[in-house]
Design a protein around this motif. Structure first.
Motif, PDB file in Angstrom:
ATOM      1  N   VAL A  18       0.840  -1.196   0.000  1.00  0.00           N
ATOM      2  CA  VAL A  18       0.000   0.000   0.000  1.00  0.00           C
ATOM      3  C   VAL A  18       0.872   1.241   0.000  1.00  0.00           C
ATOM      4  N   GLU A  19       1.960   1.224   0.773  1.00  0.00           N
ATOM      5  CA  GLU A  19       2.853   2.373   0.810  1.00  0.00           C
ATOM      6  C   GLU A  19       3.582   2.554  -0.512  1.00  0.00           C
ATOM      7  N   GLU A  20       3.927   1.455  -1.161  1.00  0.00           N
ATOM      8  CA  GLU A  20       4.753   1.537  -2.365  1.00  0.00           C
ATOM      9  C   GLU A  20       3.987   2.037  -3.575  1.00  0.00           C
ATOM     10  N   VAL A  21       2.732   1.634  -3.735  1.00  0.00           N
ATOM     11  CA  VAL A  21       2.052   1.828  -5.009  1.00  0.00           C
ATOM     12  C   VAL A  21       0.841   2.728  -4.839  1.00  0.00           C
ATOM     13  N   ASN A  22       0.833   3.798  -5.593  1.00  0.00           N
ATOM     14  CA  ASN A  22      -0.292   4.725  -5.598  1.00  0.00           C
ATOM     15  C   ASN A  22      -1.227   4.344  -6.744  1.00  0.00           C
ATOM     16  N   PRO A  23      -2.485   3.984  -6.459  1.00  0.00           N
ATOM     17  CA  PRO A  23      -3.389   3.544  -7.534  1.00  0.00           C
ATOM     18  C   PRO A  23      -3.767   4.643  -8.511  1.00  0.00           C
ATOM     19  N   GLN A  24      -3.342   5.889  -8.226  1.00  0.00           N
ATOM     20  CA  GLN A  24      -3.591   6.985  -9.162  1.00  0.00           C
ATOM     21  C   GLN A  24      -2.313   7.433  -9.869  1.00  0.00           C
ATOM     22  N   THR A  25      -1.216   6.706  -9.659  1.00  0.00           N
ATOM     23  CA  THR A  25       0.057   7.131 -10.228  1.00  0.00           C
ATOM     24  C   THR A  25       0.005   7.190 -11.755  1.00  0.00           C
ATOM     25  N   GLU A  26       0.770   8.119 -12.314  1.00  0.00           N
ATOM     26  CA  GLU A  26       0.872   8.221 -13.769  1.00  0.00           C
ATOM     27  C   GLU A  26       1.891   7.229 -14.329  1.00  0.00           C
ATOM     28  N   ASN A  27       2.644   6.602 -13.437  1.00  0.00           N
ATOM     29  CA  ASN A  27       3.708   5.696 -13.865  1.00  0.00           C
ATOM     30  C   ASN A  27       3.131   4.301 -14.116  1.00  0.00           C
ATOM     31  N   PHE A  41      -2.785 -13.736  -3.877  1.00  0.00           N
ATOM     32  CA  PHE A  41      -3.377 -13.622  -2.544  1.00  0.00           C
ATOM     33  C   PHE A  41      -3.176 -12.225  -1.969  1.00  0.00           C
ATOM     34  N   PHE A  42      -1.929 -11.728  -2.003  1.00  0.00           N
ATOM     35  CA  PHE A  42      -1.645 -10.409  -1.451  1.00  0.00           C
ATOM     36  C   PHE A  42      -2.274  -9.305  -2.301  1.00  0.00           C
ATOM     37  N   LEU A  43      -2.259  -9.501  -3.616  1.00  0.00           N
ATOM     38  CA  LEU A  43      -2.828  -8.494  -4.508  1.00  0.00           C
ATOM     39  C   LEU A  43      -4.325  -8.326  -4.247  1.00  0.00           C
ATOM     40  N   GLU A  44      -5.027  -9.434  -4.102  1.00  0.00           N
ATOM     41  CA  GLU A  44      -6.470  -9.369  -3.861  1.00  0.00           C
ATOM     42  C   GLU A  44      -6.769  -8.706  -2.524  1.00  0.00           C
ATOM     43  N   LYS A  45      -6.004  -9.053  -1.482  1.00  0.00           N
ATOM     44  CA  LYS A  45      -6.197  -8.438  -0.168  1.00  0.00           C
ATOM     45  C   LYS A  45      -5.922  -6.936  -0.225  1.00  0.00           C
ATOM     46  N   TRP A  46      -4.856  -6.568  -0.924  1.00  0.00           N
ATOM     47  CA  TRP A  46      -4.500  -5.148  -1.045  1.00  0.00           C
ATOM     48  C   TRP A  46      -5.581  -4.377  -1.798  1.00  0.00           C
ATOM     49  N   LYS A  51      -9.833  -0.344  -1.618  1.00  0.00           N
ATOM     50  CA  LYS A  51     -11.189   0.119  -1.947  1.00  0.00           C
ATOM     51  C   LYS A  51     -11.961   0.474  -0.683  1.00  0.00           C
ATOM     52  N   ARG A  52     -11.769  -0.309   0.381  1.00  0.00           N
ATOM     53  CA  ARG A  52     -12.438   0.008   1.651  1.00  0.00           C
ATOM     54  C   ARG A  52     -11.984   1.359   2.188  1.00  0.00           C
ATOM     55  N   LEU A  53     -10.724   1.682   1.932  1.00  0.00           N
ATOM     56  CA  LEU A  53     -10.181   2.961   2.400  1.00  0.00           C
ATOM     57  C   LEU A  53     -10.578   4.123   1.492  1.00  0.00           C
ATOM     58  N   GLY A  54     -11.309   3.815   0.417  1.00  0.00           N
ATOM     59  CA  GLY A  54     -11.792   4.867  -0.468  1.00  0.00           C
ATOM     60  C   GLY A  54     -10.827   5.264  -1.565  1.00  0.00           C
ATOM     61  N   GLN A  60      -7.628   1.331 -16.073  1.00  0.00           N
ATOM     62  CA  GLN A  60      -6.688   0.336 -16.596  1.00  0.00           C
ATOM     63  C   GLN A  60      -5.984  -0.418 -15.467  1.00  0.00           C
ATOM     64  N   TYR A  61      -5.861   0.220 -14.299  1.00  0.00           N
ATOM     65  CA  TYR A  61      -5.233  -0.448 -13.165  1.00  0.00           C
ATOM     66  C   TYR A  61      -6.191  -1.470 -12.547  1.00  0.00           C
ATOM     67  N   SER A  62      -7.456  -1.076 -12.421  1.00  0.00           N
ATOM     68  CA  SER A  62      -8.455  -2.023 -11.917  1.00  0.00           C
ATOM     69  C   SER A  62      -8.566  -3.230 -12.838  1.00  0.00           C
ATOM     70  N   ASP A  63      -8.572  -2.973 -14.147  1.00  0.00           N
ATOM     71  CA  ASP A  63      -8.685  -4.071 -15.115  1.00  0.00           C
ATOM     72  C   ASP A  63      -7.508  -5.036 -14.987  1.00  0.00           C
ATOM     73  N   ALA A  64      -6.314  -4.484 -14.795  1.00  0.00           N
ATOM     74  CA  ALA A  64      -5.122  -5.331 -14.670  1.00  0.00           C
ATOM     75  C   ALA A  64      -5.205  -6.206 -13.428  1.00  0.00           C
ATOM     76  N   ILE A  65      -5.648  -5.613 -12.321  1.00  0.00           N
ATOM     77  CA  ILE A  65      -5.748  -6.372 -11.070  1.00  0.00           C
ATOM     78  C   ILE A  65      -6.800  -7.471 -11.190  1.00  0.00           C
ATOM     79  N   VAL A  66      -7.947  -7.124 -11.752  1.00  0.00           N
ATOM     80  CA  VAL A  66      -9.022  -8.113 -11.908  1.00  0.00           C
ATOM     81  C   VAL A  66      -8.556  -9.266 -12.797  1.00  0.00           C
ATOM     82  N   GLN A  67      -7.835  -8.941 -13.875  1.00  0.00           N
ATOM     83  CA  GLN A  67      -7.315  -9.997 -14.752  1.00  0.00           C
ATOM     84  C   GLN A  67      -6.372 -10.921 -13.996  1.00  0.00           C
ATOM     85  N   LYS A  68      -5.490 -10.326 -13.179  1.00  0.00           N
ATOM     86  CA  LYS A  68      -4.529 -11.144 -12.426  1.00  0.00           C
ATOM     87  C   LYS A  68      -5.253 -12.035 -11.415  1.00  0.00           C
ATOM     88  N   ILE A  69      -6.265 -11.486 -10.743  1.00  0.00           N
ATOM     89  CA  ILE A  69      -6.996 -12.264  -9.740  1.00  0.00           C
ATOM     90  C   ILE A  69      -7.768 -13.404 -10.398  1.00  0.00           C
TER      91      ILE A  69
END
Length: 387
Positions: A18-27, A41-46, A51-54, A60-69
């Motif tokens: 959570v500290e390392e990756v900003n879900p709004q990053t331009e990178n 496992f860790f990706l899904e929990k993160w 999302k719970r934290l708002g 494109q980031y959500s799509d990538a995570i969903v594909q991986k899960i």
């Protein structure tokens, strides 16, 4: 530079990511790399926790995570270093050798920093020249064995494939350049490599100037930088990068300590007094040749132009940089083909002037030089326009 250290302050995997990756990053490269490498496992929990934290995710980031899960796999669509145009704030490096011969480099670690963030790390095994065997004493130190090098390329092959575009376009950071720089020089000499022009700085020198301990491990302890495995070249390169971000805050004029390794440039200290005077006169001729004209200064547009400052200015350098960036300009720390204008103050770096001449003459570039007075006139013009 708390970003670097914050990654290591928790042993909880989810907190770290959570500290390392900003879900709004331009990178995108960094985020997609994170998704590709993270365990499901860790990706899904993160993802759920974020999302719970708002936290809002780019689509494109959500799509990538969903594909991986869902599928268990995801491949980063971006390649390195092309995504970054091979341009970084700096690259910290560390060599390991097979024996006491500096030409026996057997591994190189690189830590790439862009916008004050680690964006990539690499470790390359290097096949030493024939006859350069790994000594048991060195193997105990870095853990590299002969079988690790079975399919390794030699330094010349790696230079042509990858290293040249890293080293020639970015500031290279060593810790203890008497070791790593001498390894690099010996390799260039052995393989007759001449296509290099490298800006570099030594964190040991910065530590000495700032009154800090000079050993890498002692500096790491001082700045709370973990080294998971000392003498692993990638780990040491990452530690060197983090230490550099700390030390350059303590040595504001650190850019004046940047040196250049170039086969066409001879170190200033090798010249006699007469030789140094000749260099100074040559530099004055170069400054005269490439100085910006009155018309060019009047037409100069800051937005989209890249500036580099060298020497002492009558105004605070950081304020000058803020002025340039405030009008859409870019700030560079090393002389490359990406630089458009160099502001030259008192006690400027002589090697920078010679590198400008090399780039302008050999690559047909038009890097222009501004004096301190030119810069003040530029600043005055912009301030009047926005009064």
């Amino acid at each position: 530079m708390s970003w670097f250290k914050s990654n290591f302050r928790s042993n909880d995997k989810i907190s770290i990511t959570v500290e390392e990756v900003n879900p709004q990053t331009e990178n995108e490269f960094r985020f997609f790399n994170f998704v590709e490498r993270e365990q499901v496992f860790f990706l899904e929990k993160w993802f759920e926790q974020s999302k719970r934290l708002g936290h809002q995710f780019k689509p494109q980031y959500s799509d990538a995570i969903v594909q991986k899960i869902r599928t268990g796999t995801f491949s980063n669509p971006h390649s390195f270093p092309e995504y970054f145009n091979s341009e970084f704030d700096f690259i910290a490096i560390d060599f390991e050798t097979a024996n006491n011969n500096r030409v026996s480099a057997c591994a190189l670690g690189l830590a790439f920093v862009k916008n004050d963030t680690f964006v990539h790390e690499e470790k390359h095994f290097i096949l030493p020249p024939p006859g350069e065997k790994i000594l048991s004493s060195h193997e105990r130190l870095h853990g590299i064995q002969e079988e690790d090098l079975e399919f390794a390329l030699d330094f010349k092959e790696l230079w042509d494939l990858e290293f040249s575009k890293y080293f020639n376009n970015n500031l290279i950071v060593f810790h203890n350049s008497s070791m790593d720089l001498s390894v690099l020089k010996r390799l260039f000499s052995h393989y007759k490599i001449e296509n290099y022009s490298i800006d570099y700085i030594d964190t040991m020198r910065l530590a000495e100037i700032s009154g800090k301990p000079k050993k890498l491990t002692e500096l790491a302890n001082l700045f709370e930088v973990p080294i998971i495995k000392h003498h692993d070249p990638k780990e040491d390169a990452k530690a060197c990068a983090t230490i550099f971000t700390e030390l350059k805050e303590l040595v504001p004029n650190y850019r004046d300590l940047i040196q250049i390794l170039n086969p066409n440039l001879i170190a200033e200290k090798q010249f006699s007094r007469a030789g140094r005077l000749k260099i100074q006169n040559d530099n004055l001729d170069i400054i005269s040749e490439y100085s910006i004209s009155k018309k060019e200064l009047e037409d100069l547009q800051i937005e989209g132009s890249a500036f580099l400052f060298t020497g002492e200015l009558t105004e605070d350098r950081e304020d000058c940089k803020d002025f340039i960036m405030g009008y859409g300009g870019l700030i560079k720390s090393t002389i490359t083909s990406k630089v458009d204008y160099v502001v030259v103050g008192a006690e400027y770096g002589w090697s920078k002037i010679q590198k400008i001449h090399l780039l302008n003459s050999e690559r047909n570039l038009r890097i222009r030089l501004l004096s301190n007075a030119d810069f003040l006139r530029l600043k005055e013009r912009y301030e009047k326009l926005n009064f």
